[in-house]
Design an enzyme around this catalytic site. Structure first.
Site, PDB file in Angstrom:
ATOM      1  N   LYS A 206     -15.830 -43.251  13.367  1.00 55.33           N
ATOM      2  CA  LYS A 206     -14.621 -42.815  14.064  1.00 55.33           C
ATOM      3  C   LYS A 206     -14.183 -41.443  13.551  1.00 55.33           C
ATOM      4  O   LYS A 206     -13.911 -40.537  14.318  1.00 55.33           O
ATOM      5  CB  LYS A 206     -13.503 -43.844  13.852  1.00 55.33           C
ATOM      6  CG  LYS A 206     -12.184 -43.459  14.490  1.00 55.33           C
ATOM      7  CD  LYS A 206     -11.134 -44.547  14.337  1.00 55.33           C
ATOM      8  CE  LYS A 206      -9.811 -44.094  14.939  1.00 55.33           C
ATOM      9  NZ  LYS A 206      -8.752 -45.124  14.817  1.00 55.33           N
ATOM     10  N   GLU A 212     -20.349 -42.818   3.054  1.00 56.41           N
ATOM     11  CA  GLU A 212     -21.601 -43.572   3.178  1.00 56.41           C
ATOM     12  C   GLU A 212     -22.363 -43.165   4.447  1.00 56.41           C
ATOM     13  O   GLU A 212     -23.566 -42.930   4.431  1.00 56.41           O
ATOM     14  CB  GLU A 212     -21.317 -45.077   3.230  1.00 56.41           C
ATOM     15  CG  GLU A 212     -20.669 -45.649   1.975  1.00 56.41           C
ATOM     16  CD  GLU A 212     -19.170 -45.772   2.102  1.00 56.41           C
ATOM     17  OE1 GLU A 212     -18.558 -44.904   2.760  1.00 56.41           O
ATOM     18  OE2 GLU A 212     -18.612 -46.729   1.533  1.00 56.41           O
ATOM     19  N   GLY A 267     -10.734 -49.027  13.829  1.00 61.47           N
ATOM     20  CA  GLY A 267     -12.153 -49.197  13.502  1.00 61.47           C
ATOM     21  C   GLY A 267     -12.631 -50.616  13.694  1.00 61.47           C
ATOM     22  O   GLY A 267     -13.631 -50.866  14.366  1.00 61.47           O
ATOM     23  N   ARG A 268     -11.831 -51.600  13.212  1.00 59.57           N
ATOM     24  CA  ARG A 268     -12.280 -52.992  13.284  1.00 59.57           C
ATOM     25  C   ARG A 268     -12.057 -53.609  14.662  1.00 59.57           C
ATOM     26  O   ARG A 268     -12.333 -54.772  14.876  1.00 59.57           O
ATOM     27  CB  ARG A 268     -11.589 -53.803  12.191  1.00 59.57           C
ATOM     28  CG  ARG A 268     -10.093 -53.649  12.154  1.00 59.57           C
ATOM     29  CD  ARG A 268      -9.532 -54.181  10.850  1.00 59.57           C
ATOM     30  NE  ARG A 268      -8.091 -53.925  10.722  1.00 59.57           N
ATOM     31  CZ  ARG A 268      -7.580 -52.799  10.232  1.00 59.57           C
ATOM     32  NH1 ARG A 268      -8.408 -51.826   9.815  1.00 59.57           N
ATOM     33  NH2 ARG A 268      -6.272 -52.621  10.150  1.00 59.57           N
ATOM     34  N   HIS A 384     -25.822 -77.292   2.662  1.00 60.21           N
ATOM     35  CA  HIS A 384     -26.687 -77.313   1.468  1.00 60.21           C
ATOM     36  C   HIS A 384     -26.313 -76.212   0.504  1.00 60.21           C
ATOM     37  O   HIS A 384     -27.115 -75.783  -0.318  1.00 60.21           O
ATOM     38  CB  HIS A 384     -28.151 -77.164   1.914  1.00 60.21           C
ATOM     39  CG  HIS A 384     -28.545 -78.163   2.946  1.00 60.21           C
ATOM     40  ND1 HIS A 384     -29.022 -79.416   2.652  1.00 60.21           N
ATOM     41  CD2 HIS A 384     -28.452 -78.109   4.300  1.00 60.21           C
ATOM     42  CE1 HIS A 384     -29.225 -80.084   3.775  1.00 60.21           C
ATOM     43  NE2 HIS A 384     -28.912 -79.318   4.797  1.00 60.21           N
ATOM     44  N   LYS A 495     -11.372 -44.817  -1.364  1.00 62.55           N
ATOM     45  CA  LYS A 495     -12.129 -43.642  -0.912  1.00 62.55           C
ATOM     46  C   LYS A 495     -11.712 -42.413  -1.724  1.00 62.55           C
ATOM     47  O   LYS A 495     -12.533 -41.618  -2.171  1.00 62.55           O
ATOM     48  CB  LYS A 495     -11.847 -43.373   0.575  1.00 62.55           C
ATOM     49  CG  LYS A 495     -12.523 -44.312   1.548  1.00 62.55           C
ATOM     50  CD  LYS A 495     -12.177 -43.884   2.997  1.00 62.55           C
ATOM     51  CE  LYS A 495     -12.835 -44.778   4.022  1.00 62.55           C
ATOM     52  NZ  LYS A 495     -12.499 -44.382   5.415  1.00 62.55           N
TER      53      LYS A 495
HETATM   54  O1  F6P Z   1     -12.868 -49.717   5.800  1.00 64.69           O
HETATM   55  C1  F6P Z   1     -12.075 -48.605   6.100  1.00 64.69           C
HETATM   56  C2  F6P Z   1     -12.538 -48.017   7.401  1.00 64.69           C
HETATM   57  O2  F6P Z   1     -11.715 -46.955   7.772  1.00 64.69           O
HETATM   58  C3  F6P Z   1     -12.605 -49.056   8.495  1.00 64.69           C
HETATM   59  O3  F6P Z   1     -11.361 -49.312   9.073  1.00 64.69           O
HETATM   60  C4  F6P Z   1     -13.604 -48.413   9.417  1.00 64.69           C
HETATM   61  O4  F6P Z   1     -14.120 -49.341  10.347  1.00 64.69           O
HETATM   62  C5  F6P Z   1     -14.650 -47.929   8.411  1.00 64.69           C
HETATM   63  O5  F6P Z   1     -13.877 -47.528   7.272  1.00 64.69           O
HETATM   64  C6  F6P Z   1     -15.545 -46.814   8.897  1.00 64.69           C
HETATM   65  O6  F6P Z   1     -14.762 -45.703   9.267  1.00 64.69           O
HETATM   66  P1  F6P Z   1     -15.434 -44.594  10.236  1.00 64.69           P
HETATM   67  O7  F6P Z   1     -15.772 -45.309  11.527  1.00 64.69           O
HETATM   68  O8  F6P Z   1     -14.398 -43.550  10.406  1.00 64.69           O
HETATM   69  O9  F6P Z   1     -16.681 -44.102   9.559  1.00 64.69           O
END
Ligand code: F6P
Length: 552
Positions: A206, A212, A267-268, A384, A495
């Site tokens: 987003k 990462e 994002g979620r 299990h 972060k």
């Molecule tokens: O976990 C924090 C967060 O901002 C989430 O809400 C989001 O889905 C994820 O990191 C990845 O963010 P981006 O889509 O901006 O890379």
């Protein structure tokens, strides 16, 4: 100021908890043969049985009153209409607009966003059809065979879960891979098996600023250039789903291949947007639209159904009864469906990143529990692994069982065993084992509640309805708890500190605590080759010996 826990309804629920503390679920069925009919509900292709809970009719009525006395009706209308309910980020919350199939406008800043949402869908459709038909070619003229989604959190979990859940609807000649962890082992394992000439990367982020994802995208880019094409070929193998077109193009994505979405999509909650691009590639644009249609129909149910017949509201209120009145710390999600094995991970972020909050929408600390720890694994495997604790442990863990009735062709015997195992477990959790005395080591206390959610079949439409159901369940709980379910400042803290630590690794900074300094010294030694020179401790005590000298 209104205090939830001092409200008349909350106090009445506290008393009801005391009054029903010795109740047994089994007795509710004996007392009311109609209990199953009264406490089960069908919405479209989903059937919810919530009768095996320690919830009497009186408790349920009082829980409904809690919803009635909350801001639910108002906040729900505000969400769907685009009001700014994400108050700390000053944004609307409009994942529902992404799947809106009606003609009504949805206004953001005085502008109807539905036309741009429809344009975005058309962009997805054209791209999905080009890749799936083979019309989209890589730099050497090969069609795409492998799609790699690079993203994390909501930019991974939703599409990853859905592509896995809808495997049987997937394009037979397209393989999908999801890279999320910054651990190089993750991308290395995926790239090792791929031909760059027929691989498409989707950089899903987003913000286009997540460490990462950017590092994984950079590594993928380098791999592509080292093993195949030139800079000019990047555009044929890298596309992006982001709100940050400028950054995506700076990475090398062609403007027409940036699949934009908007800041008012959390994002979620973003799998309905261009973050769902892998899903559209996997099951086709029509399948993707069926998934949106299922979510849209659940939205309409959530908007229209009275709370007593409202599936998301009922699930939310039963969860509040468990968390706030029965002391549940966690919620188990146990899909008896191997295709849904990533659902618990998806719901973990959806629920815990939304409702893992300790202040209300005004910033005041709350004096009641909020979001639970969500965890789970597929059944029958869980039987299990952790069912022993659930049957005989000392903890109270409510369970959502989820399954689909329709077997895979030729797998009827397996599916029958799967479903009967699930029903047996739900029954056993409620009945317990009445062997001998309660001192019998084999006895299970029982009276342990669960819901059973049955999908007619695991189709794109029913999956869309299932995800929307849980989104609205989380929303309702957030409203009753009066928290902001749509920001995630806790994640931002991690972060920020990660950035500080990596930027200052060479500084020997004393700003960090002694533990972090000591551990950084080990990392610095490995990555900078520095002798781990002891430093004068702040306290004037003799400098700590470097780790190697204390090796035993
Ligand atoms: O976990 C924090 C967060 O901002 C989430 O809400 C989001 O889905 C994820 O990191 C990845 O963010 P981006 O889509 O901006 O890379």
């Amino acid at each position: 100021m209104f205090q939830l826990t001092r409200s008349v309804t909350w106090q009445a629920l506290m008393r009801l908890r005391q009054d029903t503390a010795d109740d047994r679920i089994r007795d509710y069925f004996s007392a009311d043969p109609q209990r199953f009919d009264k406490m089960s509900l069908r919405v479209g292709g989903l059937f919810l049985d919530y009768s095996k809970h320690l919830v009497s009719e009186a408790v349920l009525a009082k829980l409904i009153e809690l919803a009635d006395h909350s801001a639910l009706v108002q906040r729900r209308a505000q969400m769907f209409s685009g009001d700014i309910i994400n108050v700390t980020e000053d944004r609307p919350v409009l994942h529902t607009a992404l799947r809106n199939m009606g003609d009504a406008p949805v206004m953001v800043d005085g502008k109807d966003v539905m036309p741009e949402i429809r344009r975005s869908r058309e962009q997805l459709r054209q791209f999905a059809e080009a890749v799936r038909s083979g019309a989209w070619k890589g730099y050497s003229g090969k069609r795409i065979r492998d799609v790699v989604n690079i993203g994390i959190g909501g930019s991974d979990l939703g599409p990853n879960m859905a592509c896995r859940a809808l495997l049987k609807h997937r394009h037979p000649e397209l393989n999908f891979h999801f890279v999320s962890n910054v651990d190089g082992a993750h991308i290395q394992k995926v790239l090792a098996r791929l031909d760059p000439a027929s691989t498409l990367f989707i950089v899903s982020t987003k913000t286009f600023s997540t460490q990462e994802t950017l590092l994984n995208a950079k590594t993928a880019r380098r791999w592509f250039l080292d093993n195949a094409g030139e800079e000019a070929d990047i555009g044929a193998h890298f596309v992006a789903a982001s709100t940050n077109k400028k950054a995506a193009m700076a990475f090398g994505v062609r403007e027409e291949n940036v699949f934009e979405f908007w800041a008012w999509v959390g994002g979620r909650y973003s799998m309905w947007s261009s973050i769902g691009l892998p899903i559209a590639l996997a099951v086709g644009f029509d399948g993707f639209m069926e998934m949106l249609q299922g979510a849209y129909e659940m939205d309409q149910h959530f908007l229209a159904a009275p709370f007593r017949e409202n599936m998301p509201v009922l699930m939310a209120l039963i969860g509040i009864w468990h968390i706030n009145f029965m002391g549940a710390e966690t919620q188990a999600i146990v899909p008896y469906d191997q295709a849904l094995h990533q659902l618990p991970s998806f719901l973990q972020q959806l629920d815990m990143e939304s409702n893992g909050k300790s202040v209300d929408i005004f910033g005041h600390p709350v004096d009641y529990k909020t979001g639970p720890i969500v965890w789970g694994q597929t059944g029958s495997n869980g039987q299990h692994a952790f069912f022993q604790l659930l049957h005989q442990g000392t903890r109270f863990v409510p369970i959502d069982f989820i399954a689909s009735l329709e077997p895979e062709p030729g797998m009827e015997e397996h599916h029958f065993a799967l479903l009967t195992n699930m029903l047996a477990q739900a029954n056993a959790f409620m009945e317990g084992s009445q062997r001998g005395s309660r001192l019998d080591p084999y006895s299970c206390p029982g009276n342990r509640p669960s819901s059973v959610l049955l999908l007619d079949e695991l189709t794109p439409k029913n999956l869309g309805a299932l995800i929307a159901l849980y989104e609205h369940k989380v929303f309702v709980q957030g409203v009753v708890w009066n928290i902001n379910s749509f920001d995630q400042w806790g994640v931002e803290l991690g972060k920020r500190i990660a950035g500080e630590i990596s930027e200052r690794i060479d500084e020997h900074s004393q700003d960090f605590d002694a533990s972090t300094q000591g551990l950084l010294a080990l990392v610095r030694e490995r990555f900078r080759g520095e002798a781990n020179t002891p430093r004068p401790a702040k306290t004037g005590k003799p400098a700590r010996k470097s780790p190697e000298k204390t090796k035993r």
